[in-house]
Design a protein around this motif. Structure first.
Motif, PDB file in Angstrom:
ATOM      1  N   UNK A   1       0.812  -1.205   0.000  1.00  0.00           N
ATOM      2  CA  UNK A   1       0.000   0.000   0.000  1.00  0.00           C
ATOM      3  C   UNK A   1       0.851   1.264   0.000  1.00  0.00           C
ATOM      4  N   UNK A   2       0.442   2.235  -0.798  1.00  0.00           N
ATOM      5  CA  UNK A   2       1.067   3.545  -0.744  1.00  0.00           C
ATOM      6  C   UNK A   2       0.730   4.207   0.587  1.00  0.00           C
ATOM      7  N   UNK A   3       1.602   5.052   1.071  1.00  0.00           N
ATOM      8  CA  UNK A   3       1.420   5.690   2.374  1.00  0.00           C
ATOM      9  C   UNK A   3       0.098   6.457   2.428  1.00  0.00           C
ATOM     10  N   UNK A   4      -0.728   6.118   3.419  1.00  0.00           N
ATOM     11  CA  UNK A   4      -1.980   6.824   3.632  1.00  0.00           C
ATOM     12  C   UNK A   4      -3.048   6.537   2.605  1.00  0.00           C
ATOM     13  N   UNK A   5      -2.872   5.513   1.773  1.00  0.00           N
ATOM     14  CA  UNK A   5      -3.839   5.214   0.718  1.00  0.00           C
ATOM     15  C   UNK A   5      -4.340   3.766   0.822  1.00  0.00           C
ATOM     16  N   UNK A   6      -5.368   3.469   0.048  1.00  0.00           N
ATOM     17  CA  UNK A   6      -5.950   2.127   0.063  1.00  0.00           C
ATOM     18  C   UNK A   6      -5.584   1.337  -1.181  1.00  0.00           C
ATOM     19  N   UNK A   7      -4.589   1.780  -1.925  1.00  0.00           N
ATOM     20  CA  UNK A   7      -4.115   1.064  -3.108  1.00  0.00           C
ATOM     21  C   UNK A   7      -2.615   1.299  -3.225  1.00  0.00           C
ATOM     22  N   UNK A   8      -1.972   0.532  -4.096  1.00  0.00           N
ATOM     23  CA  UNK A   8      -0.534   0.671  -4.243  1.00  0.00           C
ATOM     24  C   UNK A   8      -0.012  -0.255  -5.320  1.00  0.00           C
ATOM     25  N   UNK A   9       1.130  -0.876  -5.059  1.00  0.00           N
ATOM     26  CA  UNK A   9       1.786  -1.766  -6.022  1.00  0.00           C
ATOM     27  C   UNK A   9       1.318  -3.205  -5.798  1.00  0.00           C
ATOM     28  N   UNK A  10       0.721  -3.799  -6.825  1.00  0.00           N
ATOM     29  CA  UNK A  10       0.204  -5.166  -6.721  1.00  0.00           C
ATOM     30  C   UNK A  10       1.252  -6.162  -7.214  1.00  0.00           C
ATOM     31  N   UNK A  11       1.470  -7.204  -6.413  1.00  0.00           N
ATOM     32  CA  UNK A  11       2.442  -8.253  -6.726  1.00  0.00           C
ATOM     33  C   UNK A  11       1.698  -9.588  -6.779  1.00  0.00           C
TER      34      UNK A  11
END
Length: 296
Positions: A82-92
């Motif tokens: 997850x990106x800082x302070x967010x509900x999404x980010x980099x998916x692996x």
């Protein structure tokens, strides 16, 4: 440029289409699926047709087929950093049986987080009698691995995080002092708390800090609310902006002490003491990095 440069050589000619065969394109598939959905919707809306003065004619109902899934190979899961302070980010995508999260020696590395050990945690895919499952395990890290929970029955030495506060539950039973495992080497990870714990014979919730325990709350009542509102919460964190007014509930029943999240924004986190099965969609944290685990 040579006249033949860029052309297929006689030893490696272009493949020739098989006569009478047409490959189905992605657009063909999309249109077919949409047409099927429209047909099923119209069928459900219209219902069976009937001629004047006659009973309705039974029309076979078209049953939707299941989407194809692998049956011979293990399934794939997804892990989102997850990106800082967010509900999404980099998916692996987790295709191997083991994925290690670490500061320096793993598949997902967090070199910028000083609370993460060299090898911190692992997600393992296992095959059992009822199919595959994934577990989250801590690799004897200095600062622990935490899962986000809705509720849990507390065991002695369980640690929980809510807001920016970290607490240890003590059941009131005496325990032996901790001993380093055989062959253990000195930790280079920044320890979150390195003080020697002091035990109590009364069930307690102990607030921890990097310097050690700072507050011990003897649990003598059957129920406690935890939150920022000091008027309604016996265990209050009035200056913690990450805590809701009534963040979590701590209570006792015949089975023991329980803690449950009260639909708070930042959740309730439990330290992993042994490999824990991961649900189809859940969150965990390593150091200050949060993850979402999801089964596809």
């Amino acid at each position: 440029m040579s006249p033949n440069q860029g052309r297929p050589s006689p030893a490696n000619p272009l493949p020739v289409a098989i006569e009478g065969t047409r490959l189905e394109s992605d657009e063909d598939i999309r249109q077919a699926l949409q047409a099927r959905r429209d047909r099923l919707a119209a069928q459900a809306k219209k219902g069976p047709a009937a001629a004047p003065g006659k009973a309705p004619v039974a029309v076979p109902v078209e049953v939707e087929a299941q989407a194809e899934r692998p049956i011979l190979r293990p399934p794939t899961a997804l892990l989102c950093v997850l990106d800082d302070g967010r509900s999404d980010g980099e998916w692996v995508r987790l295709r191997a049986d083991v994925l290690v999260i670490a500061r320096t020696e793993g598949h997902i590395r967090l070199p910028h987080d000083g609370l993460v050990s060299a090898r911190h945690a692992e997600v393992v895919r296992q095959r059992g009698p009822n199919g595959y499952r994934w577990t989250l395990g801590d690799l004897q890290s200095t600062n622990g691995t935490f899962v986000r929970v809705g509720s849990t029955l507390l065991r002695n030495e369980n640690e929980v995080i809510f807001g920016s506060g970290r607490y240890r539950f003590e059941s009131g039973m005496p325990t032996a002092p901790g001993v380093d495992p055989p062959g253990a080497t000195p930790q280079t990870t920044q320890p979150w708390s390195g003080a020697v714990p002091v035990r109590s014979l009364v069930p307690s919730l102990v607030e921890l800090s990097p310097a050690g325990p700072v507050n011990r709350i003897a649990l003598t009542l059957p129920e406690y609310w935890i939150g920022r509102d000091a008027k309604t919460c016996a265990i209050a964190r009035p200056d913690d902006v990450l805590v809701n007014a009534r963040h979590a509930r701590l209570y006792r029943d015949p089975k023991g002490w329980h803690i449950e999240n009260n639909k708070s924004l930042n959740g309730l986190w439990l330290r992993v003491m042994e490999p824990m099965p991961l649900a189809s969609a859940c969150q965990f944290r390593v150091g200050e990095q949060r993850f979402i685990f999801r089964v596809t």
